[in-house]
Design a protein around this motif. Structure first.
Motif, PDB file in Angstrom:
ATOM      1  N   MET A  30      41.806 -14.375  31.892  1.00 35.51           N
ATOM      2  CA  MET A  30      41.984 -12.927  32.005  1.00 35.51           C
ATOM      3  C   MET A  30      40.797 -12.246  32.685  1.00 35.51           C
ATOM      4  O   MET A  30      40.871 -11.071  33.032  1.00 35.51           O
ATOM      5  N   THR A  31      39.684 -12.962  32.816  1.00 42.52           N
ATOM      6  CA  THR A  31      38.472 -12.371  33.391  1.00 42.52           C
ATOM      7  C   THR A  31      38.294 -12.922  34.794  1.00 42.52           C
ATOM      8  O   THR A  31      38.579 -14.101  35.023  1.00 42.52           O
ATOM      9  N   PRO A  32      37.864 -12.089  35.717  1.00 43.05           N
ATOM     10  CA  PRO A  32      37.663 -12.600  37.077  1.00 43.05           C
ATOM     11  C   PRO A  32      36.503 -13.583  37.161  1.00 43.05           C
ATOM     12  O   PRO A  32      35.378 -13.197  37.462  1.00 43.05           O
ATOM     13  N   VAL A  33      36.790 -14.855  36.841  1.00 41.99           N
ATOM     14  CA  VAL A  33      35.799 -15.903  36.992  1.00 41.99           C
ATOM     15  C   VAL A  33      36.141 -16.708  38.231  1.00 41.99           C
ATOM     16  O   VAL A  33      35.338 -16.841  39.150  1.00 41.99           O
ATOM     17  N   ILE A  34      37.394 -17.225  38.263  1.00 40.40           N
ATOM     18  CA  ILE A  34      37.787 -17.979  39.457  1.00 40.40           C
ATOM     19  C   ILE A  34      38.536 -17.087  40.446  1.00 40.40           C
ATOM     20  O   ILE A  34      38.699 -17.460  41.592  1.00 40.40           O
ATOM     21  N   TRP A  35      38.996 -15.935  39.998  1.00 43.04           N
ATOM     22  CA  TRP A  35      39.583 -14.979  40.959  1.00 43.04           C
ATOM     23  C   TRP A  35      38.675 -13.775  41.075  1.00 43.04           C
ATOM     24  O   TRP A  35      37.867 -13.513  40.192  1.00 43.04           O
ATOM     25  N   LYS A  36      38.812 -13.074  42.204  1.00 47.34           N
ATOM     26  CA  LYS A  36      37.900 -11.958  42.437  1.00 47.34           C
ATOM     27  C   LYS A  36      38.503 -10.661  41.912  1.00 47.34           C
ATOM     28  O   LYS A  36      39.715 -10.459  41.999  1.00 47.34           O
ATOM     29  N   PRO A  37      37.660  -9.765  41.400  1.00 41.73           N
ATOM     30  CA  PRO A  37      38.173  -8.520  40.830  1.00 41.73           C
ATOM     31  C   PRO A  37      39.017  -7.726  41.829  1.00 41.73           C
ATOM     32  O   PRO A  37      40.030  -7.135  41.435  1.00 41.73           O
TER      33      PRO A  37
END
Lengths: 292, 259
Positions: free
Chosen positions: A219-226
Motif C-alpha cells: 500500500m506504500t510507494p516502495v516499489i511503485w512511485k507516488p
C-alpha cells in the motif's frame, strides 16, 4: 570463622556500581512514570553495552560465513537488481529513473520492516538476562535498534553502487534526510518498547505485525512511485503513516520536494506512537519479567 | 559506598500469573471480550502465590541463610531482593551495591572468546572502561584459562566453562551479595579454590543472603536463617535455632535402593 566486614585482599577488586531500589506495589501513576523514565536514563547510560550486544547479534548471525554481514548487502543487491529490471518493464519506466529510486526505497523499507518485526522479540530474546539481573529494559530496545542500524549500514553499499552505475548523486538537500532519520530513531525506540512488552504478553502478535507490514509494503510507494497514483491519490497518501515516515528520509535524498502534509503526518503519527508506547510501557515495565 | 547497606522488605507478596493456552493469544482474548467472556476469564486466571507476606529487615553485618524444600520460594525471594521481580503486593527497599549470583552463565556467549566474555560482563555491570583491564586480569588469573583465553568458549571443557562463569560472577565486589546454591557445585579441586574466593567475597560484603539446601553451609556462613515453606515464612531467627527446627521437621530421606 570471623565474618565482620573488613578490607579485601587483592583477589576480588572490582566494585559493583552503587544502587538504590525503592519498589512498592501500590505505585501511583506518577511514581510509575518516574520509574519508567529512570529505566530510560539507566539504559542510556549503558549505551556501550547496547552497542556491543547489537554488534554481537550481527556477528553471530553471520558467523562462519566468509562474507559475514555483507551477505546482507549481496542479497539486497540481487533483489533490487532483479526487481528493478522486472518492474521498470512492467511499469514502463526508464531503468535509469527507476532503479535508483527502487534501491533507496527497498533498503529503507527493509530496515523499517525488520525493525518492526524484531521489535517484537526485544524482551523475549533477552529472557536469560532479564531473569537473572536487574537491568533497564531500554538497553534491549537500543540493542534492537542498533542491530538494525548496522544492517542498514551494510545495505547502504547497494544504494551507492546503484547511484554510481547511473551516476545520479543526491545534492546538498540530502542533508535534510537527517531530521527524518532522527525521527526514525525515536520511533524505533518507541516501537521496541511497545511491541517488545506487548509481544511478551501475547505471543501471537508477531505474525500479526508481520502481515500488517506485508500489506503496508504494497500500500506504500516502495516499489511503485507516488506520482503513479495521480494528483488525488497523492493527497490521500499523507494519511498513510508508512508513506509519511518513509518519505521524510527518502524524499531529500532523491531531491524531491516533501509536502508540508508529509512532515505534519510524520510528526503527528510519531507523537501518537510515543504516547501509546509510553502509556503501555509505564504500566507494563514491572510486569515484563513475569511475562517472558 | 558511604551509606550503610540495607534491605527492607515489607509485606511483600509475589504472584505468578500462569499464562497458558488461550490467555497467551490476543486473538482469543479479543474474541472472548467480544462475546462477553473476558470478565469471567480474568477472575479465573490461575495465579501461583510464590511468596506471601514476607517481612524482612537486613542491615550491615547480617548474614542470612534461606532454607526450605524445592519450590519454597528461596530463589524467588533472591530475585525479589535483586529487584528482578517487582513486588505485586508490599514494598521493597534496597540500598547499596548489589551482586546477585543466580545464573552461572549469565550473559555468557559460547561463540565469543573468554576475553570477549570478560569484557562483555564488564559492560553488563556498567563498569567504566578504566576498570576493564583489571577485571580481565582478575578473571583470567582465577579461571586459569591461559592459552584458551582467546579461543571461543564453545570449545572449552565443561570444567573450564564452570571456572570462567564462576570467576566472572565473583569478580564484582558488592555490598550486598545474593547467592543461590548452585554456586557451591563443581569438582573437588576447583571447589576448594572457589570456596576461598567466595569466602573472601562473603567477608567483604556487608549483607549476605544465601540460599542453600545444605544446612552445613548455612550453619558455617550465616548468623541468621529464614525458613520458607510454600512462599510463607515458617521461622526467622538465629541460624542454629532455625536450622534445628528445620531439621527436626524434615523427614529423614530414605536411602534410594537400586532394584
Amino acid at each position: 570463622m570471623e565474618y565482620a566486614p573488613r578490607d579485601m585482599s587483592s583477589a576480588v577488586t572490582t566494585i559493583a556500581p552503587a544502587m538504590e531500589l525503592n519498589l512498592r506495589a501500590d505505585m501511583t501513576l506518577a511514581v510509575r512514570n518516574r520509574a519508567a523514565m529512570a529505566d530510560l536514563a539507566g539504559g542510556a547510560r549503558l549505551w556501550r553495552l547496547a552497542w556491543a550486544l547489537g554488534w554481537l547479534d550481527i556477528r553471530l548471525r553471520y558467523r562462519g560465513s566468509m562474507l559475514g554481514p555483507f551477505w546482507l548487502t549481496i542479497s539486497t543487491g540481487v533483489m533490487v537488481g532483479s526487481l528493478g529490471l522486472l518492474y521498470s518493464t512492467l511499469f514502463k519506466i526508464n531503468v535509469r529513473d527507476y532503479l535508483p529510486f527502487l534501491a533507496l526505497s527497498q533498503v529503507l523499507w527493509g530496515f523499517l520492516a525488520a525493525l518492526v518485526s524484531e521489535a517484537c522479540t526485544t524482551f523475549t530474546d533477552a529472557e536469560g538476562v532479564i531473569r537473572s539481573v536487574r537491568m533497564p529494559f531500554f538497553v534491549f530496545s537500543m540493542r534492537t535498534l542498533i542491530r538494525n542500524a548496522i544492517a542498514l549500514g551494510h545495505n547502504i553499499a547497494v544504494i551507492i553502487v546503484v547511484f554510481a552505475v547511473f551516476s545520479v548523486w543526491p545534492g546538498w538537500e540530502a542533508v535534510m534526510a537527517i531530521p527524518g532519520l532522527l525521527v526514525w530513531v525515536l520511533d524505533g525506540l518507541a516501537l521496541t518498547l511497545l511491541l517488545g512488552a506487548f509481544c511478551a504478553r501475547f505471543r501471537d502478535i508477531q505474525p500479526i505485525v508481520n502481515s500488517v507490514m506485508q500489506i503496508a509494503f504494497f500500500m506504500t510507494p516502495v516499489i511503485w512511485k507516488p506520482d503513479q497514483l495521480g494528483a488525488s491519490g497523492i493527497e490521500k497518501l499523507a494519511l498513510n503513516p508508512f508513506f509519511d515516515l518513509l518519505e521524510i528520509v527518502r524524499g531529500p535524498i532523491l531531491g524531491s520536494n516533501i509536502a508540508g502534509t508529509t512532515w505534519l503526518g510524520a510528526i503527528v503519527y510519531s507523537v501518537v506512537l510515543w504516547a501509546i508506547s509510553w502509556a503501555f510501557f509505564v504500566r507494563a515495565r514491572g510486569r515484563v519479567t513475569f511475562w517472558i | 559506598m558511604t551509606a550503610n547497606a540495607l534491605i527492607h522488605v515489607e509485606d511483600v507478596s509475589v504472584l505468578f500469573p500462569l499464562y497458558h493456552g488461550s490467555s497467551r493469544s490476543l486473538k482469543k482474548m479479543v474474541v472472548a471480550a467480544a462475546s462477553g467472556r473476558l470478565a469471567q476469564d480474568q477472575q479465573q486466571r490461575v495465579v501461583v502465590r510464590a511468596l506471601s507476606n514476607i517481612n524482612l529487615r537486613l542491615e550491615s553485618g547480617d548474614r542470612l541463610g534461606l532454607v526450605g524444600s524445592n519450590g519454597a520460594g528461596k530463589t524467588t525471594l533472591l530475585r525479589v531482593l535483586a529487584g528482578i521481580y517487582e513486588p505485586v503486593l508490599g514494598r521493597l527497599r534496597v540500598r547499596g551495591s548489589l551482586n546477585a549470583l543466580l545464573d552461572p552463565n549469565l550473559g555468557m556467549n559460547m561463540e565469543l572468546t573468554g576475553r570477549e566474555n570478560i569484557l562483555l560482563r564488564g559492560l553488563y555491570n556498567g563498569l567504566p572502561r578504566s576498570a576493564l583491564p583489571r577485571l580481565e586480569e582478575d578473571v583470567a588469573d582465577f579461571a586459569e584459562l591461559s592459552d584458551f583465553l582467546d579461543l571461543p568458549v564453545r570449545i572449552y571443557s565443561a570444567g573450564m566453562v564452570v571456572r570462567l562463569g564462576f570467576a566472572l560472577a565473583t569478580a564484582i565486589k558488592p555490598q550486598i551479595l545474593l547467592m543461590d546454591e548452585w554456586f557451591l557445585a563443581g569438582d573437588a579441586t576447583f571447589l576448594e579454590k572457589a570456596r576461598n574466593r567466595l569466602e573472601e567475597m562473603v567477608r567483604g560484603a556487608d549483607i549476605l543472603v544465601l540460599s542453600s539446601h545444605s544446612v552445613e553451609i548455612i550453619r558455617s556462613w550465616c548468623s541468621r536463617a529464614l525458613w520458607l515453606d510454600q512462599g510463607h515464612i515458617v521461622a526467622d531467627g538465629p541460624a542454629g535455632e532455625v536450622l534445628d527446627r528445620y531439621l527436626g521437621s524434615v523427614p529423614v530421606q530414605p536411602v534410594a535402593v537400586l532394584a
